[in-house]
Design an enzyme around this catalytic site. Structure first.
Site, PDB file in Angstrom:
ATOM      1  N   CYS A 200       0.831  -1.206   0.000  1.00 33.29           N
ATOM      2  CA  CYS A 200       0.000   0.000   0.000  1.00 33.29           C
ATOM      3  C   CYS A 200       0.867   1.258   0.000  1.00 33.29           C
ATOM      4  CB  CYS A 200      -0.925   0.001   1.215  1.00 33.29           C
ATOM      5  SG  CYS A 200      -2.268  -1.211   1.116  1.00 33.29           S
ATOM      6  N   CYS A 340      11.363   2.061  -9.166  1.00 38.10           N
ATOM      7  CA  CYS A 340      10.000   1.744  -8.712  1.00 38.10           C
ATOM      8  C   CYS A 340       9.612   2.806  -7.690  1.00 38.10           C
ATOM      9  CB  CYS A 340       9.918   0.335  -8.128  1.00 38.10           C
ATOM     10  SG  CYS A 340      10.782   0.116  -6.554  1.00 38.10           S
TER      11      CYS A 340
END
Length: 373
Positions: A200, A340
């Site tokens: 998350c 990322c």
């Protein structure tokens, strides 16, 4: 009809204050005074006092559950507050288990809310979860989920499980039923590699989704305690919060899967949240180096998911989601820089490519460490 665990044996009497508070739900024929005494006798273990644990804890306490064991080793951080509503800003820096237990007792002074500031892992799961009627798994990492599932199968306890990411949520009820029923191991047969699945913190999550999924989990607990309704045994409920539509997927025990007798420590293979080190490869790229590398024409590959890419990406970078890179990445990536959200998935990609003889570098801290503008 799918077999289900037995409902909880009712408490002999109902506390007058609890009876007064829960009078309106006792009017329901599926609950009544006897059902309320079942709730008062119930012992529920809630693993995780975060986004999913928050509504579970609040609604179960308010419903009159007798004992809530709240297990969470973490302390509250500012980024938790948009979704972990059992806590407040005044609780920043405090243990989540303690804060959540205090909130439960404030809602329902009769509840026995027990904070446990320990991680549920392979070494502790059976000890911590024994003696409860239902386990709620609102954890956010694979090692904890497998530890809870394995311990529950050993103890023959039902698990109400939920998961959230972005705008997607899932709910299920797992119960081994002496080796006949489905558990988390039948949903996710083997743990992913470190960083393979975004967290998350990396992919994001919308706060109200926690309330939707957590409330559904609390309702499943009540059904199990009372013996009411049709709990999600053998079914996975999937919510698309963008369209507010639910789907259900059948879930069965994998043929031939042996009964779990020991809790496996999958942290040895999939790891807990946190960026892996790059000590076994080239030095990582520092975030401040990245703009210059892009300007010089270095191939920079962003391995995040499509939704993450659309929200923000750096001009001049190439988008190749991690799953695609792991499936097809080849020599064309030699010398590339991998990016990322936090550095976890790009390091996973770097190591996978290194095993194919392809040298790349990962950006330390990921896009979150690269200043905007």
């Amino acid at each position: 009809m799918t077999p289900r665990p037995r409902p909880v044996t009712p408490a002999p009497v109902l506390d007058p204050a609890s009876a007064a508070r829960t009078r309106r739900q006792m009017r329901l024929p599926q609950i009544g005074e006897e059902g309320q005494r079942r709730l008062a006798a119930a012992r529920i273990a809630v693993v995780g006092a975060g986004g999913l644990g928050s509504p579970v804890i609040e609604y179960l306490a308010a419903a009159g559950v007798g004992r809530l064991t709240i297990l969470d080793p973490d302390v509250l951080e500012p980024s938790n507050l948009h979704r972990q509503v059992v806590h407040s800003a005044a609780d920043l820096g405090r243990p989540k288990a303690v804060s959540a237990a205090e909130r439960a007792r404030a809602l329902a002074p009769g509840v026995e809310a027990v904070p446990v500031q320990r991680a549920v892992d392979a070494a502790s799961a059976v000890e911590l979860l024994a003696g409860h009627d239902v386990i709620v798994d609102g954890s956010d990492n694979f090692p904890t989920r497998y530890a809870v599932s394995d311990a529950a199968e050993i103890l023959d306890l039902p698990v109400v499980w939920g998961s959230i990411l972005g705008f997607d949520g899932q709910v299920a009820v797992f119960w081994s039923d002496a080796g006949r029923g489905a558990t988390y191991r039948d949903l996710v047969a083997s743990p992913p590699a470190p960083g393979e699945v975004p967290s998350c913190a990396e992919a994001g999550v919308v706060g109200p989704l926690c309330g939707l999924i957590g409330s559904a989990m609390a309702l499943q607990v009540i059904h199990l305690v009372l013996g009411s309704g049709d709990p999600l045994l053998g079914r996975l409920a999937v919510l698309d919060a963008l369209t507010l539509t639910w789907d259900q997927v059948p879930l069965q025990r994998r043929p031939g899967r042996p009964v779990v007798t020991t809790v496996e420590d999958v942290a040895l293979t999939c790891g807990l949240p946190g960026a892996p080190t790059a000590a076994d490869g080239p030095a990582p790229v520092e975030p401040q180096e990245l703009p210059g590398l892009i300007a010089d024409g270095t191939l920079v590959v962003d391995v995040r998911e499509e939704t993450e890419w659309q929200q923000r990406h750096l001009p001049g970078t190439r988008h190749l989601p991690l799953a695609q890179l792991l499936a097809s990445g080849g020599p064309e990536l030699e010398g590339a820089v991998l990016l990322c959200a936090s550095g976890r998935r790009s390091e996973t990609a770097r190591r996978a490519l290194a095993e194919r003889g392809i040298t790349t570098r990962s950006v330390r801290g990921g896009l979150e460490a690269v200043p905007e503008g």
